[in-house]
Design a protein around this motif. Sequence first.
Motif, mmCIF file in Angstrom:
data_model
loop_
_atom_site.group_PDB
_atom_site.id
_atom_site.type_symbol
_atom_site.label_atom_id
_atom_site.label_comp_id
_atom_site.label_asym_id
_atom_site.label_seq_id
_atom_site.Cartn_x
_atom_site.Cartn_y
_atom_site.Cartn_z
ATOM 1 N N LEU A 99 47.780 34.758 64.445
ATOM 2 C CA LEU A 99 48.753 35.848 64.273
ATOM 3 C C LEU A 99 48.287 36.875 63.243
ATOM 4 O O LEU A 99 48.684 38.039 63.309
ATOM 5 C CB LEU A 99 50.116 35.293 63.867
ATOM 6 C CG LEU A 99 50.990 34.768 64.993
ATOM 7 C CD1 LEU A 99 52.182 34.009 64.436
ATOM 8 C CD2 LEU A 99 51.435 35.904 65.901
ATOM 9 N N MET A 100 47.444 36.456 62.307
ATOM 10 C CA MET A 100 46.911 37.409 61.330
ATOM 11 C C MET A 100 46.128 38.531 62.011
ATOM 12 O O MET A 100 46.053 39.644 61.496
ATOM 13 C CB MET A 100 46.047 36.696 60.297
ATOM 14 C CG MET A 100 46.844 35.833 59.363
ATOM 15 S SD MET A 100 45.783 34.909 58.247
ATOM 16 C CE MET A 100 46.935 33.729 57.574
ATOM 17 N N GLY A 101 45.581 38.258 63.176
ATOM 18 C CA GLY A 101 44.917 39.307 63.945
ATOM 19 C C GLY A 101 45.876 40.378 64.434
ATOM 20 O O GLY A 101 45.478 41.491 64.748
ATOM 21 N N ARG A 102 47.139 40.061 64.495
ATOM 22 C CA ARG A 102 48.151 41.010 64.965
ATOM 23 C C ARG A 102 48.625 41.967 63.875
ATOM 24 O O ARG A 102 49.330 42.928 64.161
ATOM 25 C CB ARG A 102 49.356 40.247 65.530
ATOM 26 C CG ARG A 102 49.038 39.349 66.705
ATOM 27 C CD ARG A 102 48.553 40.104 67.924
ATOM 28 N NE ARG A 102 49.549 41.068 68.345
ATOM 29 C CZ ARG A 102 49.284 42.142 69.099
ATOM 30 N NH1 ARG A 102 48.053 42.384 69.499
ATOM 31 N NH2 ARG A 102 50.236 42.975 69.431
ATOM 32 N N PRO A 108 53.860 48.201 57.698
ATOM 33 C CA PRO A 108 53.787 47.534 56.393
ATOM 34 C C PRO A 108 54.984 46.585 56.218
ATOM 35 O O PRO A 108 56.117 46.939 56.539
ATOM 36 C CB PRO A 108 53.841 48.682 55.388
ATOM 37 C CG PRO A 108 53.325 49.864 56.157
ATOM 38 C CD PRO A 108 53.785 49.657 57.580
ATOM 39 N N PHE A 109 54.696 45.391 55.746
ATOM 40 C CA PHE A 109 55.708 44.353 55.527
ATOM 41 C C PHE A 109 56.379 43.880 56.822
ATOM 42 O O PHE A 109 57.417 43.243 56.779
ATOM 43 C CB PHE A 109 56.765 44.794 54.501
ATOM 44 C CG PHE A 109 56.169 45.243 53.213
ATOM 45 C CD1 PHE A 109 55.569 44.335 52.350
ATOM 46 C CD2 PHE A 109 56.168 46.585 52.863
ATOM 47 C CE1 PHE A 109 54.998 44.757 51.171
ATOM 48 C CE2 PHE A 109 55.593 47.018 51.677
ATOM 49 C CZ PHE A 109 55.007 46.098 50.820
ATOM 50 N N GLY A 110 55.753 44.239 57.972
ATOM 51 C CA GLY A 110 56.294 43.804 59.263
ATOM 52 C C GLY A 110 56.052 42.327 59.499
ATOM 53 O O GLY A 110 55.146 41.724 58.920
ATOM 54 N N VAL A 111 56.855 41.755 60.349
ATOM 55 C CA VAL A 111 56.756 40.338 60.698
ATOM 56 C C VAL A 111 56.402 40.248 62.178
ATOM 57 O O VAL A 111 56.990 40.958 62.998
ATOM 58 C CB VAL A 111 58.117 39.635 60.423
ATOM 59 C CG1 VAL A 111 58.080 38.187 60.872
ATOM 60 C CG2 VAL A 111 58.480 39.749 58.956
ATOM 61 N N GLY A 113 56.448 39.468 65.922
ATOM 62 C CA GLY A 113 57.565 39.185 66.815
ATOM 63 C C GLY A 113 57.143 38.322 67.994
ATOM 64 O O GLY A 113 56.041 37.774 68.032
ATOM 65 N N ARG A 114 58.034 38.243 68.960
ATOM 66 C CA ARG A 114 57.792 37.414 70.146
ATOM 67 C C ARG A 114 56.526 37.834 70.886
ATOM 68 O O ARG A 114 55.717 36.994 71.270
ATOM 69 C CB ARG A 114 59.009 37.491 71.067
ATOM 70 C CG ARG A 114 58.944 36.524 72.211
ATOM 71 C CD ARG A 114 60.284 36.474 72.945
ATOM 72 N NE ARG A 114 59.953 36.495 74.365
ATOM 73 C CZ ARG A 114 60.594 37.170 75.271
ATOM 74 N NH1 ARG A 114 61.635 37.903 74.934
ATOM 75 N NH2 ARG A 114 60.243 37.118 76.512
ATOM 76 N N HIS A 115 56.352 39.128 71.079
ATOM 77 C CA HIS A 115 55.158 39.611 71.788
ATOM 78 C C HIS A 115 53.885 39.214 71.037
ATOM 79 O O HIS A 115 52.903 38.790 71.659
ATOM 80 C CB HIS A 115 55.207 41.136 71.967
ATOM 81 C CG HIS A 115 53.953 41.705 72.541
ATOM 82 N ND1 HIS A 115 53.587 41.524 73.853
ATOM 83 C CD2 HIS A 115 52.962 42.427 71.964
ATOM 84 C CE1 HIS A 115 52.422 42.109 74.071
ATOM 85 N NE2 HIS A 115 52.022 42.672 72.939
ATOM 86 N N ASP A 116 53.896 39.336 69.720
ATOM 87 C CA ASP A 116 52.725 38.967 68.919
ATOM 88 C C ASP A 116 52.403 37.479 69.081
ATOM 89 O O ASP A 116 51.240 37.091 69.217
ATOM 90 C CB ASP A 116 52.955 39.300 67.443
ATOM 91 C CG ASP A 116 53.188 40.779 67.229
ATOM 92 O OD1 ASP A 116 52.334 41.580 67.640
ATOM 93 O OD2 ASP A 116 54.238 41.121 66.659
ATOM 94 N N ARG A 117 53.429 36.645 69.086
ATOM 95 C CA ARG A 117 53.234 35.199 69.283
ATOM 96 C C ARG A 117 52.659 34.918 70.669
ATOM 97 O O ARG A 117 51.772 34.076 70.829
ATOM 98 C CB ARG A 117 54.538 34.438 69.081
ATOM 99 C CG ARG A 117 55.017 34.422 67.639
ATOM 100 C CD ARG A 117 56.340 33.680 67.482
ATOM 101 N NE ARG A 117 56.274 32.276 67.840
ATOM 102 C CZ ARG A 117 55.813 31.317 67.039
ATOM 103 N NH1 ARG A 117 55.391 31.628 65.839
ATOM 104 N NH2 ARG A 117 55.801 30.070 67.443
ATOM 105 N N GLU A 118 53.150 35.635 71.668
ATOM 106 C CA GLU A 118 52.639 35.450 73.035
ATOM 107 C C GLU A 118 51.164 35.836 73.121
ATOM 108 O O GLU A 118 50.368 35.133 73.751
ATOM 109 C CB GLU A 118 53.466 36.268 74.027
ATOM 110 C CG GLU A 118 54.858 35.720 74.250
ATOM 111 C CD GLU A 118 55.756 36.656 75.046
ATOM 112 O OE1 GLU A 118 55.327 37.790 75.396
ATOM 113 O OE2 GLU A 118 56.911 36.254 75.310
ATOM 114 N N VAL A 119 50.792 36.948 72.497
ATOM 115 C CA VAL A 119 49.395 37.389 72.496
ATOM 116 C C VAL A 119 48.524 36.353 71.780
ATOM 117 O O VAL A 119 47.438 36.000 72.259
ATOM 118 C CB VAL A 119 49.257 38.787 71.841
ATOM 119 C CG1 VAL A 119 47.795 39.145 71.595
ATOM 120 C CG2 VAL A 119 49.933 39.845 72.694
#
Length: 187
Positions: A99-102, A108-111, A113-119
């Motif tokens: 997820l660090m690649g996302r 900034p300071f974003g978390v 989300g679902r799409h990032d986890r799927e990728v």
Amino acid sequence: MSVLELADLGFGYPHHPVGHDMSFQLDAGEVIALLGPNGSGKTTLFRTILGALRPLGGEVRIEGRSIAQWPRARLARTLAYVPQAHAGFFPFTTLDVVLMGRTAHLPPFGVPGRHDREVALAALDQFGAAALAPRVFTELSGGERQLVLVARALAQETRVLLMDEPAASLDFGNQVRLVDEGAALRG
């Protein structure tokens, strides 16, 4: 226009030049291999291409523009890097490392989300490593960590992927998988 271009690039350190006058162009879909003995400057060249080291001469261009003019966030959405090795110090899960690649796609300071986890999970699955997702990265074998680092770079979804000895810690089967997946990415 080339995606990546080195124009008369000099690279190294202020009092220790390593290479000079290096020029080449890389277009979309092309693959280039950089071969040389240990200590010959391959990693130093990658660090210069990534903008971590300043060129000693010439320049690195992406899409015709010097990377010196690129904002760091845009550069992170364009270039991904797989280091030779990365042991890690903190007990992040494998999924967290991918997820660090996302982060290049987050504010900034974003978390993530679902799409990032799927990728991230898809990138792990691409290398048969989805079962590693809940495991602690620092407890993985060297080869497993290397697969995770490749997955992290793929999850970054960039136009250019730089890999520094990506197969060095992989067993033969995963070396073949890496080559096969690389060919599929180009295809």
